[in-house]
Design a protein around this motif. Structure first.
Motif, PDB file in Angstrom:
ATOM      1  N   HIS A 210       0.857  -1.190   0.000  1.00  0.00           N
ATOM      2  CA  HIS A 210       0.000   0.000   0.000  1.00  0.00           C
ATOM      3  C   HIS A 210       0.894   1.242   0.000  1.00  0.00           C
ATOM      4  O   HIS A 210       1.928   1.242   0.674  1.00  0.00           O
ATOM      5  CB  HIS A 210      -0.878  -0.026   1.254  1.00  0.00           C
ATOM      6  CG  HIS A 210      -1.768   1.148   1.411  1.00  0.00           C
ATOM      7  ND1 HIS A 210      -2.959   1.286   0.738  1.00  0.00           N
ATOM      8  CD2 HIS A 210      -1.622   2.268   2.166  1.00  0.00           C
ATOM      9  CE1 HIS A 210      -3.517   2.439   1.070  1.00  0.00           C
ATOM     10  NE2 HIS A 210      -2.732   3.057   1.942  1.00  0.00           N
ATOM     11  N   PRO A 211       0.607   2.289  -0.745  1.00  0.00           N
ATOM     12  CA  PRO A 211      -0.625   2.571  -1.495  1.00  0.00           C
ATOM     13  C   PRO A 211      -0.560   2.201  -2.978  1.00  0.00           C
ATOM     14  O   PRO A 211      -1.413   2.669  -3.743  1.00  0.00           O
ATOM     15  CB  PRO A 211      -0.749   4.087  -1.331  1.00  0.00           C
ATOM     16  CG  PRO A 211       0.673   4.550  -1.373  1.00  0.00           C
ATOM     17  CD  PRO A 211       1.474   3.490  -0.678  1.00  0.00           C
ATOM     18  N   TYR A 212       0.414   1.404  -3.374  1.00  0.00           N
ATOM     19  CA  TYR A 212       0.553   1.053  -4.797  1.00  0.00           C
ATOM     20  C   TYR A 212       0.016  -0.336  -5.104  1.00  0.00           C
ATOM     21  O   TYR A 212       0.250  -0.874  -6.183  1.00  0.00           O
ATOM     22  CB  TYR A 212       2.032   1.132  -5.214  1.00  0.00           C
ATOM     23  CG  TYR A 212       2.640   2.487  -4.986  1.00  0.00           C
ATOM     24  CD1 TYR A 212       2.292   3.567  -5.791  1.00  0.00           C
ATOM     25  CD2 TYR A 212       3.551   2.707  -3.951  1.00  0.00           C
ATOM     26  CE1 TYR A 212       2.842   4.826  -5.579  1.00  0.00           C
ATOM     27  CE2 TYR A 212       4.109   3.956  -3.737  1.00  0.00           C
ATOM     28  CZ  TYR A 212       3.744   5.011  -4.549  1.00  0.00           C
ATOM     29  OH  TYR A 212       4.293   6.252  -4.343  1.00  0.00           O
ATOM     30  N   ARG A 213      -0.706  -0.911  -4.159  1.00  0.00           N
ATOM     31  CA  ARG A 213      -1.238  -2.265  -4.341  1.00  0.00           C
ATOM     32  C   ARG A 213      -2.021  -2.368  -5.654  1.00  0.00           C
ATOM     33  O   ARG A 213      -2.816  -1.486  -5.983  1.00  0.00           O
ATOM     34  CB  ARG A 213      -2.127  -2.625  -3.159  1.00  0.00           C
ATOM     35  CG  ARG A 213      -2.512  -4.096  -3.095  1.00  0.00           C
ATOM     36  CD  ARG A 213      -3.303  -4.382  -1.834  1.00  0.00           C
ATOM     37  NE  ARG A 213      -3.648  -5.803  -1.726  1.00  0.00           N
ATOM     38  CZ  ARG A 213      -4.366  -6.333  -0.743  1.00  0.00           C
ATOM     39  NH1 ARG A 213      -4.796  -5.553   0.238  1.00  0.00           N
ATOM     40  NH2 ARG A 213      -4.648  -7.626  -0.733  1.00  0.00           N
ATOM     41  N   GLY A 214      -1.762  -3.459  -6.386  1.00  0.00           N
ATOM     42  CA  GLY A 214      -2.406  -3.636  -7.680  1.00  0.00           C
ATOM     43  C   GLY A 214      -1.539  -3.219  -8.845  1.00  0.00           C
ATOM     44  O   GLY A 214      -1.825  -3.544  -9.989  1.00  0.00           O
ATOM     45  N   LYS A 215      -0.461  -2.488  -8.533  1.00  0.00           N
ATOM     46  CA  LYS A 215       0.487  -2.072  -9.559  1.00  0.00           C
ATOM     47  C   LYS A 215       1.773  -2.881  -9.415  1.00  0.00           C
ATOM     48  O   LYS A 215       1.934  -3.667  -8.481  1.00  0.00           O
ATOM     49  CB  LYS A 215       0.786  -0.578  -9.426  1.00  0.00           C
ATOM     50  CG  LYS A 215      -0.453   0.307  -9.572  1.00  0.00           C
ATOM     51  CD  LYS A 215      -0.117   1.775  -9.409  1.00  0.00           C
ATOM     52  CE  LYS A 215      -1.360   2.634  -9.542  1.00  0.00           C
ATOM     53  NZ  LYS A 215      -1.052   4.086  -9.352  1.00  0.00           N
ATOM     54  N   ARG A 216       2.700  -2.689 -10.315  1.00  0.00           N
ATOM     55  CA  ARG A 216       3.972  -3.396 -10.265  1.00  0.00           C
ATOM     56  C   ARG A 216       4.776  -2.986  -9.029  1.00  0.00           C
ATOM     57  O   ARG A 216       4.900  -1.809  -8.722  1.00  0.00           O
ATOM     58  CB  ARG A 216       4.779  -3.092 -11.540  1.00  0.00           C
ATOM     59  CG  ARG A 216       6.101  -3.812 -11.628  1.00  0.00           C
ATOM     60  CD  ARG A 216       6.938  -3.304 -12.794  1.00  0.00           C
ATOM     61  NE  ARG A 216       7.420  -1.935 -12.576  1.00  0.00           N
ATOM     62  CZ  ARG A 216       8.241  -1.281 -13.399  1.00  0.00           C
ATOM     63  NH1 ARG A 216       8.637  -1.861 -14.509  1.00  0.00           N
ATOM     64  NH2 ARG A 216       8.632  -0.053 -13.117  1.00  0.00           N
TER      65      ARG A 216
END
Length: 255
Positions: A210-216
């Motif tokens: 987090h906060p980039y969860r779902g991205k590379r």
């Protein structure tokens, strides 16, 4: 300075901007990384990274998902590579009961063979464990893996399983999941693990915090893992960086 103890910078997700990703990690204070070569394709690219960058080390082994592809000569290949000065562990090895890619009996055999090789070479091991907690611990005990130790990579088990791994002399490593709001168990485990027995990692490009969860994911994001660990442990970021750097040096025998 931070140590990302488990990353996959040779993954195809980084083919367009690998140098930039590495540069960003350095800018975030990541001074050392261990790249993981886990099958016939990724071991050569891992070795190339380790030979190109003085701050990148290598671990080489055969992933349980790929266990069915391992040939007798591959174990000899791993043994030869372990003589390289940049190879610091055999891994990632272990068991994976989530992906149905290799039969359990094959995974068990390949896991045991690599533990035995690590004991022969006196090398630490990096353990992959997905949905196989009891069998992983049982095999580690039966093979007397406490003689070499190593790390439980991206630990996802309970505190009871963590205690068994600690008793075997293993370090417990935490990644992006400790930044997730609903990740109660890994946070509770980290809070209880002794300060001299835990590591941090990214497993990039996977398990993005987090906060980039779902991205590379990127190695530079290990800073976010360290910040979450500081909050969980009630410490300053600088303390977490110092502790995990010292722990990584001890685990992987870097002096």
């Amino acid at each position: 300075m931070l140590f990302d103890t488990h990353t996959h910078l040779d993954a195809p997700q980084f083919d367009e901007d690998r140098e930039e990703v590495i540069a960003r990690a350095l800018e975030q204070g990541v001074s050392k990384m261990i790249n993981i070569g886990f099958n016939r394709e990724t071991i050569p690219s891992t070795m190339k990274l380790a030979e190109t960058y003085d701050f990148i080390y290598a671990a080489v082994g055969w992933h349980p998902q790929d266990a069915i592809t391992m040939q007798p000569g591959d174990l000899e290949w791993i043994e030869q590579l372990c003589a390289h000065e940049k190879v610091v562990a055999i891994g990632e090895i272990g068991l994976d009961y989530y992906w149905d890619t290799s039969p359990k009996e094959v995974q068990h055999r390949v896991f045991r063979e690599q533990i035995q090789l690590a004991k022969h070479l006196n090398m630490p091991i990096s353990i992959h464990n997905r949905d196989a907690h009891e069998d992983v611990v049982r095999i580690l005990r039966e093979e007397h893996a406490e003689q070499i130790g190593g790390v439980m990579h991206c630990f996802s088990g309970s505190w009871e399983i963590a205690k068994e791994c600690l008793d075997l002399g293993f370090y417990i490593s935490f990644g992006g999941p400790i930044t997730f709001k609903n990740a109660r168990v890994p946070k509770e485990v980290l809070a209880k693990v002794p300060n001299d027995r835990f590591l941090i990692e990214t497993d990039s490009p996977y398990l993005t915090p987090h906060p980039y969860r779902g991205k590379r994911n990127e190695s530079g994001y290990v800073r976010l893992v360290a910040e979450a660990a500081a909050e969980i442990k009630g410490m300053e970021l600088e303390q977490i960086a110092k502790i995990t750097m010292e722990n990584a040096h001890e685990c992987f025998r870097l002096g």
